[in-house]
Design a protein around this motif. Structure first.
Motif, short mmCIF file in Angstrom:
data_model
loop_
_atom_site.label_atom_id
_atom_site.label_comp_id
_atom_site.label_asym_id
_atom_site.label_seq_id
_atom_site.Cartn_x
_atom_site.Cartn_y
_atom_site.Cartn_z
N ALA B 11 0.86 -1.19 0.00
CA ALA B 11 0.00 0.00 0.00
C ALA B 11 0.89 1.22 0.00
O ALA B 11 1.99 1.19 0.55
N PHE B 12 0.45 2.28 -0.66
CA PHE B 12 1.14 3.56 -0.59
C PHE B 12 0.28 4.51 0.22
O PHE B 12 -0.89 4.73 -0.12
N LEU B 13 0.85 5.04 1.29
CA LEU B 13 0.14 6.01 2.13
C LEU B 13 -1.24 5.47 2.51
O LEU B 13 -2.25 6.17 2.43
N GLY B 14 -1.25 4.19 2.88
CA GLY B 14 -2.50 3.60 3.36
C GLY B 14 -3.45 3.15 2.26
O GLY B 14 -4.48 2.53 2.54
N ARG B 15 -3.11 3.44 1.00
CA ARG B 15 -3.99 3.04 -0.09
C ARG B 15 -3.47 1.73 -0.67
O ARG B 15 -2.38 1.68 -1.23
N THR B 16 -4.28 0.65 -0.52
CA THR B 16 -3.83 -0.67 -0.95
C THR B 16 -3.68 -0.72 -2.47
O THR B 16 -4.55 -0.25 -3.20
N VAL B 17 -2.55 -1.26 -2.93
CA VAL B 17 -2.36 -1.44 -4.37
C VAL B 17 -2.76 -2.86 -4.75
O VAL B 17 -3.50 -3.08 -5.70
N PHE B 18 -2.28 -3.85 -3.99
CA PHE B 18 -2.72 -5.25 -4.19
C PHE B 18 -2.46 -6.02 -2.90
O PHE B 18 -1.73 -5.58 -2.02
N GLY B 35 -1.30 -5.62 -17.22
CA GLY B 35 -2.42 -5.09 -16.43
C GLY B 35 -2.64 -3.65 -16.81
O GLY B 35 -1.78 -3.02 -17.40
N PRO B 36 -3.83 -3.13 -16.49
CA PRO B 36 -4.12 -1.73 -16.85
C PRO B 36 -3.19 -0.77 -16.11
O PRO B 36 -2.63 -1.12 -15.08
N SER B 37 -3.07 0.41 -16.66
CA SER B 37 -2.19 1.41 -16.07
C SER B 37 -2.59 1.70 -14.63
O SER B 37 -3.77 1.78 -14.32
N GLY B 38 -1.61 1.79 -13.76
CA GLY B 38 -1.88 2.14 -12.37
C GLY B 38 -2.30 0.97 -11.50
O GLY B 38 -2.64 1.14 -10.34
N CYS B 39 -2.24 -0.28 -12.05
CA CYS B 39 -2.70 -1.42 -11.26
C CYS B 39 -1.60 -1.94 -10.33
O CYS B 39 -1.85 -2.78 -9.50
N GLY B 40 -0.39 -1.44 -10.49
CA GLY B 40 0.67 -1.85 -9.57
C GLY B 40 1.74 -2.72 -10.19
O GLY B 40 2.52 -3.35 -9.47
N LYS B 41 1.86 -2.73 -11.51
CA LYS B 41 2.88 -3.57 -12.16
C LYS B 41 4.29 -3.12 -11.76
O LYS B 41 5.14 -3.95 -11.39
N THR B 42 4.53 -1.82 -11.82
CA THR B 42 5.85 -1.31 -11.44
C THR B 42 6.15 -1.62 -9.99
O THR B 42 7.27 -1.97 -9.63
N THR B 43 5.10 -1.54 -9.16
CA THR B 43 5.30 -1.83 -7.74
C THR B 43 5.71 -3.29 -7.54
O THR B 43 6.64 -3.59 -6.79
N VAL B 44 5.03 -4.21 -8.25
CA VAL B 44 5.40 -5.63 -8.16
C VAL B 44 6.86 -5.80 -8.57
O VAL B 44 7.65 -6.47 -7.89
N1 LIG Z 1 5.92 6.25 -4.58
C1 LIG Z 1 4.58 6.24 -4.61
N2 LIG Z 1 3.88 6.95 -3.69
C2 LIG Z 1 2.52 6.92 -3.67
N3 LIG Z 1 1.78 6.22 -4.54
C3 LIG Z 1 2.41 5.50 -5.47
C4 LIG Z 1 3.83 5.47 -5.56
N4 LIG Z 1 4.19 4.66 -6.59
C5 LIG Z 1 3.04 4.22 -7.12
N5 LIG Z 1 1.97 4.71 -6.46
C6 LIG Z 1 0.54 4.41 -6.74
O1 LIG Z 1 0.41 3.02 -6.73
C7 LIG Z 1 -0.41 2.58 -7.80
C8 LIG Z 1 0.34 1.59 -8.66
O2 LIG Z 1 1.42 2.23 -9.31
P1 LIG Z 1 2.37 1.48 -10.33
O3 LIG Z 1 2.93 0.28 -9.69
O4 LIG Z 1 3.36 2.48 -10.82
O5 LIG Z 1 1.36 1.11 -11.50
P2 LIG Z 1 1.66 0.61 -12.99
O6 LIG Z 1 3.13 0.39 -13.14
O7 LIG Z 1 0.86 -0.65 -13.14
O8 LIG Z 1 1.14 1.66 -13.91
C9 LIG Z 1 -0.83 3.83 -8.56
O9 LIG Z 1 -2.11 4.16 -8.15
C10 LIG Z 1 0.16 4.86 -8.14
O10 LIG Z 1 -0.44 6.12 -8.12
#
Ligand SMILES: Nc1ncnc2c1ncn2[C@@H]1O[C@H](COP(=O)(O)OP(=O)(O)O)[C@@H](O)[C@H]1O
Ligand SMILES: [Mg+2]
Lengths: 272, 245
Positions: B11-18, B35-44
């Motif tokens: 989660a980022f700042l309390g907002r769950t990504v997955f 996955g669609p944009s913003g779904c958390g691929k980069t985060t994974v």
């Molecule tokens: N460093 C960060 N701080 C706060 N929110 C973030 C941060 N990085 C990503 N997010 C949020 O987490 C979600 C997933 O981001 P991300 O993994 O970049 O998605 P994707 O790569 O699938 O487009 C998005 O809603 C994004 O706004």
């Protein structure tokens, strides 16, 4: 083959750098012309002509005591420069990395900035008396905030994406600082350092004059007391020459070498 | 098994990504994560590469070295292309001579001309920069490579060439790879297996083996697989209005 190419590139850079000096020389001659006009209007007693001043400079250069005085001033401003940039940059960089450190150090720097320079000279006089120490201290407090701000800005604006790239290869703190943060920092520090170098000369002379601690400032005080106006002008010219020399013969070439990557992208003819 | 993510949640700042995400990479396997944009691929990907720590779950790694190819080339502007490609080796402590030799060989593999190696990134085109970024990743002989939408910004013709470079390198050097993309046909082209990440925090909603081997599928095969899957409910999120870049 590589060293040849490298020295060719260096020669090309040196040629361009010297060539760019013509523009500077043209500006200086305009200034000299205005100076001459002022001299013709007010007369030698108020404003000696550029030529008279050059004569006085030549006479100055022949005096052995002057070399001593210039050396003392040079060493003091160098010491002040080194301490101000060293302490300022380090503290600024730490503040850039650590939010807590920044909260702690910002007010200190603000207070230092708020104290008028002349008050620092008075304090330095009380603490160091008529020694070089008072000039050095004055330079340090006058110049430290600029380096601090440069270091802080530089570290705070480092490219976090590049930092993540370096971490992905397992780079430690020190490697990341050296290869990612430091080269970026340099571009923030150079303006601070050139300003500091100029400030260092001026403030050293001022502090020397007021604290009567020899050096070029001491000479200036004596010349003023004797109403030797050409000598006063000559000393001023020498200080300006030293400041320009530091900036254009030492700092700028160093920056150009460190920042070759920046000018590499410019098309020919725009290089300077 | 080279890499396994077990029950990862972030989660980022309390907002769950997955939540409760499981994913594994076999030796020599290229897995496309889509996955669609913003779904958390980069985060994974960042969690898998150890760039951020997950809030929950664990990452098990059974390999020595990994490398990441980011969406932007992320070359150091103050180093020449040669030094940039050798950067990972430098970090690993390799001596100057051998590492520059390796950099030159890798540059050739990705199609960079020797003359370009003395240039700074500012003097290279976008495609050349991305080639250098791929070369930099391959230079350390990685066991696992993470790609984060690496070719989104390059034009279509070059994209194919760069995809082929990755396919060839993976076949030749048997590294495993996690290839993040939002482009289904790119995924079908480069990967052995396809994993779909939900855009509504439901974790992985599909995990399919792609028929055939990367590099051996014809354009027609790829087209047909993409066509068939785009009618599949598991993939609807990728194509409904929310789809963007
Ligand atoms: N460093 C960060 N701080 C706060 N929110 C973030 C941060 N990085 C990503 N997010 C949020 O987490 C979600 C997933 O981001 P991300 O993994 O970049 O998605 P994707 O790569 O699938 O487009 C998005 O809603 C994004 O706004
Ligand atoms: Mg992304």
């Amino acid at each position: 083959m590589k060293p040849v190419a490298h020295s060719l590139a260096l020669a090309g850079w040196a040629g361009r750098y010297l060539w760019s000096g013509w523009a500077g020389a043209a500006g200086l001659f305009c200034f000299a012309a205005a100076w001459q006009a002022g001299h013709e209007f007010y007369g030698s007693f108020v404003l000696p002509s550029p030529l008279e001043t050059l004569d006085a400079v030549a006479a100055l250069m022949r005096e052995p005591q002057f070399a001593e005085a210039a050396k003392a001033t040079a060493l003091r401003s160098l010491a002040g420069f080194a301490l101000a940039t060293g302490i300022g940059t380090t503290a600024g960089a730490i503040a850039g990395y650590s939010f807590a450190a920044m909260r702690l150090m910002r007010p200190i720097v603000t207070v230092i900035l708020g104290v008028p320079p002349i008050a620092w000279i008075v304090l330095a006089l009380i603490w160091f008396g008529s020694t070089g120490g008072s000039a050095v201290l004055t330079v340090v407090v006058a110049a430290l905030p600029i380096s601090f701000a440069g270091g802080l800005e530089g570290v705070a604006t480092r490219d976090r994406a590049l930092d993540a790239m370096a971490r992905s290869f397992g780079a430690g703190m020190w490697t990341r600082f050296r290869t990612v943060t430091a080269p970026h920092l340099v571009s923030y520090l150079f303006p601070a350092w050139t300003t500091t170098a100029g400030t260092a000369w001026k403030v050293t002379v001022m502090a020397e004059l007021l604290s009567n601690s020899g050096g070029i400032g001491g000479d200036l005080a004596t010349a003023r007391a004797l109403f030797d106006i050409p000598r006063v002008m000559a000393l001023i010219v020498v200080v300006v020459a030293f400041a320009l020399f530091t900036e254009y013969a030492l700092l700028h070439p160093l920056r150009d070498q460190l920042e070759r990557w920046r000018s590499a992208g410019l098309p020919w003819g725009v290089k300077r | 098994m080279k890499l396994r993510l077990e029950g990862i949640g972030h989660a980022f700042l309390g907002r769950t990504v997955f939540e409760g995400l499981d994913l594994s990479l076999d030796p020599g396997e290229v897995v496309a994560l889509i996955g669609p944009s913003g779904c958390g691929k980069t985060t994974v990907l960042q969690i898998a590469a150890g760039l951020i720590d997950p809030l929950r779950g664990r990452v098990r790694r059974a390999y020595q070295r990994h490398a990441v190819v980011f969406q932007e080339a992320r070359l150091l502007p103050w180093m020449t292309a040669r030094d940039n490609i050798a950067y990972g080796l430098r970090v690993a402590g390799a001596r100057k001579k051998p590492r520059l030799g390796i950099a030159e060989r890798r540059a050739r593999e990705v199609g960079l001309h020797p003359n370009d190696l003395d240039k700074f990134p500012i003097e290279l085109s976008g495609g050349m920069r991305q080639r250098a970024a791929v070369a930099r990743a391959l230079a350390i002989d990685p066991d696992v490579v993470f790609f984060d939408e690496p070719f989104t910004a390059v034009d279509v013709g070059l994209k194919r060439i760069l995809q082929d470079l990755v396919i060839e390198a993976a076949a030749r050097e048997h590294f495993s790879a996690l290839f993040v993309t939002h482009d289904l046909s790119e995924a079908v082209r480069v990967a052995h297996r396809l994993v779909v990440l939900s855009g509504h925090q439901q974790g992985i909603v599909a995990d399919r083996v792609i028929a055939g081997q990367p590099g051996q599928r014809s354009d027609r095969d790829i087209f047909e697989i993409v066509e068939a899957w785009s009618r599949d409910p598991a993939f609807t999120e990728l194509f409904d209005g929310g789809r963007d870049t």
